[in-house]
Structures are given as structure tokens and as C-alpha cells.
Design a protein around this motif. Structure first.
Motif, short mmCIF file in Angstrom:
data_model
loop_
_atom_site.label_atom_id
_atom_site.label_comp_id
_atom_site.label_asym_id
_atom_site.label_seq_id
_atom_site.Cartn_x
_atom_site.Cartn_y
_atom_site.Cartn_z
N ALA A 19 0.83 -1.21 0.00
CA ALA A 19 0.00 0.00 0.00
C ALA A 19 0.86 1.25 0.00
CB ALA A 19 -0.94 -0.01 1.21
N ILE A 20 1.90 1.27 0.83
CA ILE A 20 2.80 2.43 0.89
C ILE A 20 3.55 2.58 -0.43
CG2 ILE A 20 4.82 3.41 2.04
CD1 ILE A 20 3.87 1.90 4.59
N ALA A 21 4.02 1.45 -0.98
CA ALA A 21 4.73 1.49 -2.25
C ALA A 21 3.85 2.01 -3.37
CB ALA A 21 5.26 0.10 -2.60
N ALA A 22 2.57 1.61 -3.36
CA ALA A 22 1.65 2.08 -4.40
C ALA A 22 1.44 3.58 -4.32
CB ALA A 22 0.31 1.35 -4.27
N SER A 26 3.08 6.27 -7.25
CA SER A 26 2.17 7.06 -8.07
C SER A 26 2.78 8.40 -8.47
CB SER A 26 0.85 7.31 -7.32
OG SER A 26 1.06 8.17 -6.20
N ASP A 27 3.87 8.77 -7.79
CA ASP A 27 4.59 9.99 -8.14
C ASP A 27 5.84 9.59 -8.93
OD1 ASP A 27 6.60 12.22 -7.85
OD2 ASP A 27 4.91 13.13 -6.79
N PRO A 28 6.00 10.07 -10.15
CA PRO A 28 7.13 9.64 -10.99
C PRO A 28 8.50 10.03 -10.47
CG PRO A 28 5.93 11.46 -12.01
CD PRO A 28 5.10 11.00 -10.84
N SER A 29 8.54 10.94 -9.50
CA SER A 29 9.85 11.36 -8.97
C SER A 29 10.34 10.47 -7.84
CB SER A 29 9.79 12.81 -8.48
OG SER A 29 8.96 12.93 -7.34
N ILE A 30 9.52 9.47 -7.45
CA ILE A 30 9.87 8.60 -6.32
C ILE A 30 10.04 7.17 -6.79
CG2 ILE A 30 9.08 7.70 -4.10
CD1 ILE A 30 7.53 10.30 -3.70
N SER A 113 -2.07 9.94 1.43
CA SER A 113 -1.22 9.85 0.24
C SER A 113 -0.54 11.18 -0.05
CB SER A 113 -2.06 9.42 -0.97
OG SER A 113 -2.64 8.16 -0.76
N ARG A 114 -1.31 12.25 -0.02
CA ARG A 114 -0.78 13.57 -0.30
C ARG A 114 0.30 13.95 0.72
NH1 ARG A 114 -5.42 15.48 -1.02
NH2 ARG A 114 -5.78 16.23 1.10
N ASP A 115 0.02 13.68 2.00
CA ASP A 115 0.94 14.02 3.07
C ASP A 115 2.23 13.21 2.97
OD1 ASP A 115 1.70 15.38 5.39
OD2 ASP A 115 0.80 13.90 6.72
N LEU A 116 2.10 11.92 2.69
CA LEU A 116 3.27 11.05 2.61
C LEU A 116 4.18 11.45 1.47
CD1 LEU A 116 4.89 8.58 3.50
CD2 LEU A 116 3.35 7.16 2.14
N ILE A 117 3.63 11.68 0.29
CA ILE A 117 4.45 12.07 -0.87
C ILE A 117 5.14 13.40 -0.61
CG2 ILE A 117 4.32 12.84 -3.27
CD1 ILE A 117 2.14 10.68 -3.66
#
Length: 333
Positions: A19-22, A26-30, A113-117
Motif C-alpha cells: 500500500a505504501i509502495a503504491a 504514483s509519483d514519478p519522482s519517487i 497519500s498527499r501528506d506522505l508524498i
């Protein structure tokens, strides 16, 4: 950052890791370069893979999350984001031993998701600081307090818990000033921080309440969602943000400006590690009214942001490493 951010995930279940990896992928910079099922495996993979950022659950088995954070920050510091649905005190402890920030799992998935990225991207830009061990102190007994004649105003954000611990642990029980602190952090955690700081200090550390009177050897932390001011007779006044204020609430600038207005040359302003510019105007106000101003240096800062902005105002008297701040405060109080 031109290259992708390399992240290692430490979580106790494959489902949670996926779940965390997904979310991160989802952000191409990570780029998720690996996962680990417990703290010991995570520590080993961190040494081999050399990630830019680690995300870690605190309840991982074998080597618990807190112990893993401690070991990683002692051996080869890496920016760490804690992912937790655990209690406040455990999360505050993780921050105190070197974790850069945390993401709570008690919200909607879109917000998580937003916060983690966002926090992973911030962590990747930060040069992690090797953890400095602080010996806890235990007060020998209550020390009579007197009305405050000097005030130390401290502003801090990312990296604050451990930095505050180091400073407060070095101040004596007969410290001849009161202390006001604004620490930027998520709602619900300031009480746990106050309790933890109090356990390692000779001073009386608590969360400020309306009408509290600041006395010598007493430390008040600004509460969630309230701007904290102090009157010239040492009484604390709290006000809720009405939506017109810009930036953080509580605000370092607002707190420091009130200290400058009420105590003038008897004020000491200290600005430390943290993102943003909050505190620059407050430092300027304290200096203009004859107070003393101190900033943490870049090398010992987790994020050289708030203190950098304050230094750039030209109103900082001394720029010193974290381990010297307490001694500089004692010198001028």
C-alpha cells in the motif's frame, strides 16, 4: 531534484508495504528501491541500498521501530518518515531520537497519500544529522519560583523535539527566566511533547493555558490552534486564528513580537531548525527593542529554513551550533 528519490519501506506486513509502495510509486519522482519486514532487516538494507529516505512503521517486529530509528541515526543517518497509528507519546519519542517527521494513518487515504508524498520529497532535500545522545536529568526537588523578569522566546519546527530536549536538559533548576516555545507540529501532539521534555529537564514544562503566569524556571509550549502572547506582567494570552492570519498557528512571529513589546531589552529570541520563514519578523522585533537574538547554525539543523530566514534579516546576534545554544542563553539571562 533531477534524479528520482530512492525510498526504503520498513513495515511489518506485505500488505502494508504494498500500500505504501503504491502511494509513493504514483509519483514519478519517487522510486521504491526495497522493502523490509522488520527493523533489523531494514537496518541491514539501509546500509546496503543507501536510500535517500526511509519510511518506517513503529510496530515492526524483531527490532522494534524505535530501536531501528535509533540505530540508523547513530550509524549512518538517513531521513526517516514515521508511519504510525500509535499513541502520541510513542510518535514524539520517534521524533526525539531522529525521525524527521511523521504521517498518521487515522485520516482519509487521499490525505494520507498527499501528506506522505509531500514529506518524502521534503525529507529527500534534507541532510540528516547524526543523532546526538542526551543524558536525561532528574530534578532533585522543587525549586521556589519568582516572578519573571526575563523571557526566552524559542521558535522551532522540523527537528524540534530533539533540539528542544538538548537545550532544556542543560538549563539549571534555578534558571532565572521564563521560556515560551512555539513548536510547529501536527495537532494533538504538543501535550505528549511537553510531558516528554519535562521528564528530561529540571524545569517545569507544560502546555500554555489562558491566564497562566510565566515564572522563572518555567517553560510554556504554545497549544494547538492558538496564537500565544504575553503581557508585560507575565500573563499568557491565547487567541484563536480567525482565518486572516497567514502561515502557521501558533505563530512564532506573533509570540516573539508580543515578547518584544512586553519585555524589550529583557527578551531573548532563539530561532532554530525548521521549514519556512516563521520567526524572522519576531527576531527582528526582539532585536529592535534591545533584546538578544540567537540562531541555530546550518550544520546542526535538520532543515535550515526558519533560522536561515532570520539570519538573512541581519538581526541575529549569534549563530551557534545546537549543542551551544543552552550555554549562550545562560550567558545572557
Amino acid at each position: 531534484m533531477s534524479e528520482r528519490i530512492r525510498v526504503l519501506i520498513i513495515a511489518d506486513s506485505a500488505l502494508r508495504s504494498e500500500a505504501i509502495a503504491a502511494i509513493l510509486s504514483s509519483d514519478p519522482s519517487i522510486w521504491v528501491i526495497g522493502t523490509a519486514r522488520n527493523g533489523e532487516e531494514g537496518r541491514e538494507k539501509a546500509n546496503i541500498l543507501k536510500p535517500d529516505v526511509i519510511t518506517i512503521e513503529l510496530k515492526t517486529p524483531v527490532m522494534r521501530g524505535l530501536k531501528a530509528i535509533e540505530k540508523i541515526m547513530e550509524e549512518s543517518p538517513i531521513s526517516i518518515i514515521v508511519i504510525s497509528d500509535m499513541d502520541v507519546n510513542v510518535t514524539v519519542k520517534a521524533l526525539s531520537i531522529g525521525a524527521m517527521d511523521f504521517v498518521l494513518l487515522t485520516r482519509e487515504i487521499e490525505e494520507i497519500s498527499r501528506d506522505l508524498i509531500e514529506k518524502v520529497k521534503i525529507a529527500a532535500r534534507v541532510k540528516p544529522v547524526r543523532r546526538i545522545k542526551v543524558n536525561s536529568t532528574v530534578a532533585a526537588g522543587p525549586v521556589p519560583k519568582k516572578s519573571v523578569s526575563k523571557v526566552v522566546a524559542i521558535g522551532v519546527s522540523t527537528g524540534g523535539p530533539q533540539a528542544l530536549q538538548m537545550i532544556l536538559a542543560k538549563l539549571p533548576s534555578d534558571f532565572n527566566a521564563g521560556i515560551l516555545i512555539v513548536q510547529h507540529m501536527a495537532n494533538g501532539f504538543i501535550g505528549g511533547l511537553a510531558e516528554w521534555l519535562r521528564s528530561g529537564s529540571f524545569l517545569d514544562v507544560r502546555v500554555a493555558a489562558e491566564g497562566d503566569i510565566l515564572k522563572s524556571a518555567t517553560v510554556f509550549l504554545a497549544p494547538d490552534n492558538y496564537n500565544t502572547r504575553i503581557t508585560d506582567n507575565g500573563i499568557i494570552s491565547l487567541s484563536k486564528d480567525t482565518g486572516g492570519a497567514k502561515g502557521h498557528v501558533p505563530s512564532v512571529d506573533i509570540m516573539m513580537k508580543s515578547v518584544a513589546d512586553s519585555f524589550g531589552h529583557d527578551a531573548v529570541g532563539v530561532i532554530m531548525t525548521g521549514m519556512g520563514r516563521d520567526g524572522g519578523e519576531g527576531i527582528r522585533a526582539i532585536k529592535r527593542t534591545g533584546g538578544i537574538t540567537i540562531a541555530q547554525d546550518e550544520k546542526t539543523s535538520v532543515v535550515f529554513g526558519m533560522n536561515k530566514a532570520a539570519i538573512e534579516t541581519g538581526h541575529v546576534d549569534k549563530v551557534v551550533p545546537l549543542e551551544e545554544i543552552a550555554y549562550r542563553i545562560i550567558e545572557v539571562v
